[in-house]
Design an enzyme around this catalytic site. Structure first.
Site, PDB file in Angstrom:
ATOM      1  N   PHE A 128       0.862  -1.372  -0.040  1.00 13.45           N
ATOM      2  CA  PHE A 128       0.007   0.022   0.124  1.00 13.45           C
ATOM      3  C   PHE A 128       0.919   1.436   0.061  1.00 13.45           C
ATOM      4  O   PHE A 128       1.784   1.412   0.967  1.00 13.45           O
ATOM      5  CB  PHE A 128      -0.912  -0.006   1.244  1.00 13.45           C
ATOM      6  CG  PHE A 128      -1.671   1.121   1.103  1.00 13.45           C
ATOM      7  CD1 PHE A 128      -2.826   1.197   0.301  1.00 13.45           C
ATOM      8  CD2 PHE A 128      -1.494   2.249   1.896  1.00 13.45           C
ATOM      9  CE1 PHE A 128      -3.970   2.461   0.541  1.00 13.45           C
ATOM     10  CE2 PHE A 128      -2.311   3.495   1.975  1.00 13.45           C
ATOM     11  CZ  PHE A 128      -3.407   3.438   1.047  1.00 13.45           C
ATOM     12  N   ASP A 213       9.483   2.515   1.105  1.00 15.76           N
ATOM     13  CA  ASP A 213       8.369   3.273   1.750  1.00 15.76           C
ATOM     14  C   ASP A 213       8.287   3.290   3.160  1.00 15.76           C
ATOM     15  O   ASP A 213       7.848   1.946   3.676  1.00 15.76           O
ATOM     16  CB  ASP A 213       7.130   2.814   1.061  1.00 15.76           C
ATOM     17  CG  ASP A 213       5.775   3.613   1.615  1.00 15.76           C
ATOM     18  OD1 ASP A 213       5.867   4.306   2.540  1.00 15.76           O
ATOM     19  OD2 ASP A 213       4.799   3.464   0.785  1.00 15.76           O
ATOM     20  N   LYS A 242       2.988  10.228   8.238  1.00 18.00           N
ATOM     21  CA  LYS A 242       2.665   9.737   9.525  1.00 18.00           C
ATOM     22  C   LYS A 242       3.140   9.998  10.719  1.00 18.00           C
ATOM     23  O   LYS A 242       2.988  11.420  11.117  1.00 18.00           O
ATOM     24  CB  LYS A 242       2.402   8.155   9.348  1.00 18.00           C
ATOM     25  CG  LYS A 242       1.306   7.677   8.555  1.00 18.00           C
ATOM     26  CD  LYS A 242       1.248   5.963   8.601  1.00 18.00           C
ATOM     27  CE  LYS A 242       0.231   5.728   7.770  1.00 18.00           C
ATOM     28  NZ  LYS A 242      -1.359   5.991   7.999  1.00 18.00           N
TER      29      LYS A 242
END
Length: 379
Positions: A128, A213, A242
């Site tokens: 993702f 990532d 995040k």
């Protein structure tokens, strides 16, 4: 009836405030937060250092534009790059934006070298990387892509940790190999060291970039500063978001020194990215994590949680990014029972529950969460 769009399946809970590892709803109930805003709130809620940084900077300067330098932007970039061993940083507003920047970097690098046919990005099934079109094309989950085609071309999918598939996929057309050190939305599945090291070797052999990532794994969550440290490799680029902003929206692309000049003025930009307010908080978050020993703390508390749940099913992941796999499709029911008992977790797959508490979680809060989750599993 809410005026919000219906594109989220929200729980019937209205949260109004938080403190440390706890959230409180409008009915006065409190919840132990073992999800941290999906890996965002590494310092928990209303951390005094973050609150002070926001208040101080908001009273001085919130936004200019990237036509100018600010002390806060420079300091935040140095705080990121200093913990990654040099390189340069582009700030944006989200993880998806950071991934988009990384994709453009990889393709622009090939184009600048006169290799316009080198445009393929090798990605991992179950990965993702975001919901925008480039990031969605790299997100190898068909259910998330369905109905949004045609997606951008040039993305190649390989099964996780499959060395033969990886070797077959990387070619002279490959501009980047993109992967999460731990597949977050893919069920909290760690990448194996041998696979990552093979990806690094193949990228070197074929002249491609390795892009990690770290949107969900970065800033200490896995018990190391960066998830790739578990793999004993050095990537060419890292995407962050995040936890980086401690609750404020921010993303970043870090690029190692050999590739720092690839993106030139006019190649990529953002209006809000790297503003002084969020950059003041980025620096505060990184310094607080460092000063408080929270990277080591994540490793220690994560091991405590792993031991406390290991008899209930397979526990995988690193540090405070874990999944409890129950082996049968009951995760949603367990999550709902946990919420009713005052514990926030989420079902990252039909069989697995994701655990991503704040790094400030105390030993007592860890034991409380273990007890609440065990009760929820038992029904």
């Amino acid at each position: 009836m809410s005026s919000l769009m219906a594109n989220y399946r929200r729980f019937d809970v209205v949260l109004e405030r938080g403190e440390g590892s706890w959230l409180y709803d409008t009915e006065g109930r409190r919840y132990l937060d073992w999800l941290a805003g999906i890996g965002v709130n590494v310092l928990g809620h209303a951390h005094p250092a973050v609150v002070a940084a926001i208040r101080e900077q908001a009273g001085v300067l919130v936004h200019t534009s990237n036509l100018f330098h600010t002390p806060q932007g420079a300091a935040a970039a140095e705080a990121v790059a200093g913990r990654l061993g040099g390189g340069s940083v582009f700030f944006c507003n989200s993880g998806a934006e950071a991934v988009e920047a990384a994709l453009k970097l990889a393709r622009r690098r090939a184009w600048r070298a006169g290799e316009a046919d080198r445009f393929e990005v090798v990605c991992v099934q179950g990965s993702f990387h975001g919901r925008t079109y480039g990031a969605l094309a790299a997100t190898m989950q068909p259910a998330k892509q369905e109905g949004f085609g045609p997606l951008p071309a040039g993305f190649v999918s390989v099964p996780p940790n499959d060395l033969d598939a990886l070797r077959a996929a990387v070619s002279e057309r490959t501009c980047a190999i993109l992967f999460e050190p731990v597949l977050g939305e893919g069920g909290v599945l760690p990448v194996e060291r041998a696979w990552a090291q093979t990806a690094r070797a193949l990228a070197d052999e074929h002249g491609a970039l390795v892009v990690c990532d770290e949107v969900q794994t970065g800033v200490g969550r896995t018990g190391r500063w960066w998830g790739f440290e578990h793999l004993a490799i050095r990537p060419d680029a890292v995407t962050l978001a995040k936890a980086l902003g401690g609750g404020l929206p921010v993303g970043a692309l870090w690029v190692d020194d050999p590739h720092s000049e690839v993106l030139q003025p006019g190649d990529h930009a953002t209006t809000f990215g790297g503003g002084p307010l969020v950059c003041a908080v980025v620096r505060t978050v990184l310094e607080t994590v460092d000063r408080s020993g929270l990277v080591e703390r994540a490793a220690q508390v994560g091991e405590r949680i792993r031991r406390g749940l290991s008899d209930l099913g397979a526990v995988r992941g690193h540090g405070l990014l874990l999944a409890l796999d129950l082996g049968e499709p009951v995760a949603r029911e367990v999550v709902e029972r946990a919420l009713s008992a005052g514990l926030i977790v989420n079902d990252v797959s039909p069989t697995a529950i994701r655990l991503a508490p704040p790094l400030v979680l105390t030993d007592d809060e860890a034991e409380t969460g273990i007890d609440l989750l065990r009760r929820a599993v038992a029904g």
